[in-house]
Write a protein that holds these residues in place. Structure first.
Motif: not given
Length: 318
Positions: A96-101, A147-154
């Motif tokens: 659901d959430v991907l944070v690239n830090d 695939e689930q057509d939902r999510g947040l990339i930060v």
């Protein structure tokens, strides 16, 4: 019920600093958080010999009310990134959430010398560690969202302005991360997956606290060494920004843009863990009598001819 209860998040680069704070605050909001990095107990990563580990970060997630899962991953190694994403698919079936830090540039940045006197090898390695890793991780993690057509990339960066960050390679890396969020948002425009960039202010990371000889309990004493430290923020502040974005049903309207922790705090109404609500841009403009954000062509032209002087205090890189 917590706003992110049941959500699955991946914080890539969660060992310390902003990544650790983001993971902990996603846990505070109820999420299950995969905390990745190269430093594990008994096996610190190469580079700066710092004590923080991903296991400690996962424990912070647990302590805040979420579920933390520590996974050692070198995000520059494709096979390890693939294995991580396959594990998330196997264990949860989605992300659901991907944070690239991911950063790893502490010992590589050269502030002061002009670019023609800097090390190309250091610059190339910084770019590989802090940009390529983000793109590689997104390449294999984002399909779990599509695939689930939902999510947040930060995409976590440094600064939301067009001003120069004091070193050409460093500036290129941090601006590239902002552009990466924009480019991904274009490719994702026909989906409900949102990509955006986010910056903290003067981050009160573990390294910064040590640099100024203070702890989180007495951090204000650091302003005796560096006056700007009085407007610093803990890593949990930008963490609450990510949690607020992830819980916002209208976050899609923010796709492709870069945001700051201090602006989102006012928009969403959250505070730092000490109850403060630092606003770095206002502090900067009040202290240095110069615009913090250069966002239009006229202002940029003024900056080029010297009528606007942007200032980057001589802080260690967080």
């Amino acid at each position: 019920m917590k706003p992110l209860e049941g959500r699955i998040a991946l914080v890539a680069g969660a060992t310390r600093g902003a990544g650790r704070g983001i993971a902990a605050m996603l846990g505070e909001a109820g999420a299950t958080v995969y905390c990745t990095g190269r430093s594990v107990r008994g096996q610190p990563a190469s580079g700066p010999k710092r004590p923080e580990t991903i296991e400690e970060t996962a424990e912070l997630v647990d302590a805040r009310g979420g579920r933390g899962i520590a996974v050692r991953v070198d995000h520059s190694v494709e096979e390890e990134v693939i294995a991580l994403c396959e594990r998330i698919r196997r264990e949860h079936g989605r992300l659901d959430v991907l944070v690239n830090d991911i950063w790893g540039g502490e010992q590589l940045v050269e502030f002061g010398p002009p670019f023609w006197k800097q090390s190309p090898a250091k610059g190339q390695l910084m770019f590989e560690r802090a940009v390529f890793t983000h793109l590689l991780t997104s390449r294999y993690a984002v399909p779990l969202m599509v695939e689930q057509d939902r999510g947040l990339i930060v995409e976590v960066t440094d600064g939301n302005s067009f001003s120069y960050r004091g070193s050409l390679w460093y500036d290129l890396v941090k601006m590239s991360v902002i552009r990466l969020a924009f480019g991904m948002s274009r490719d994702l425009r026909r989906t409900k997956v949102t990509a955006l960039a986010l910056t903290p202010g003067f981050l009160r990371s573990e390294e910064m606290l040590e640099t100024f000889g203070v702890t989180e309990a007495n951090w204000r004493d650091g302003a005796k060494v560096e006056p700007d430290f009085i407007c610093s923020e803990s890593p949990f502040f930008v963490g609450r920004a990510v949690a607020a974005l992830a819980a916002d049903p209208r976050v899609r309207s923010k796709a492709g843009r870069v945001f700051a922790s201090w602006d989102l705090a006012r928009e969403y109404g959250f505070t730092d863990v000490d109850g403060t609500q630092p606003h770095w841009a206002e502090h900067f403009e009040r202290t240095y009598r110069t615009p913090y954000k250069i966002a239009d062509e006229a202002a940029y032209a003024s900056w080029l001819d010297g009528s606007i002087e942007t200032v980057r205090p001589n802080w260690p890189v967080y």
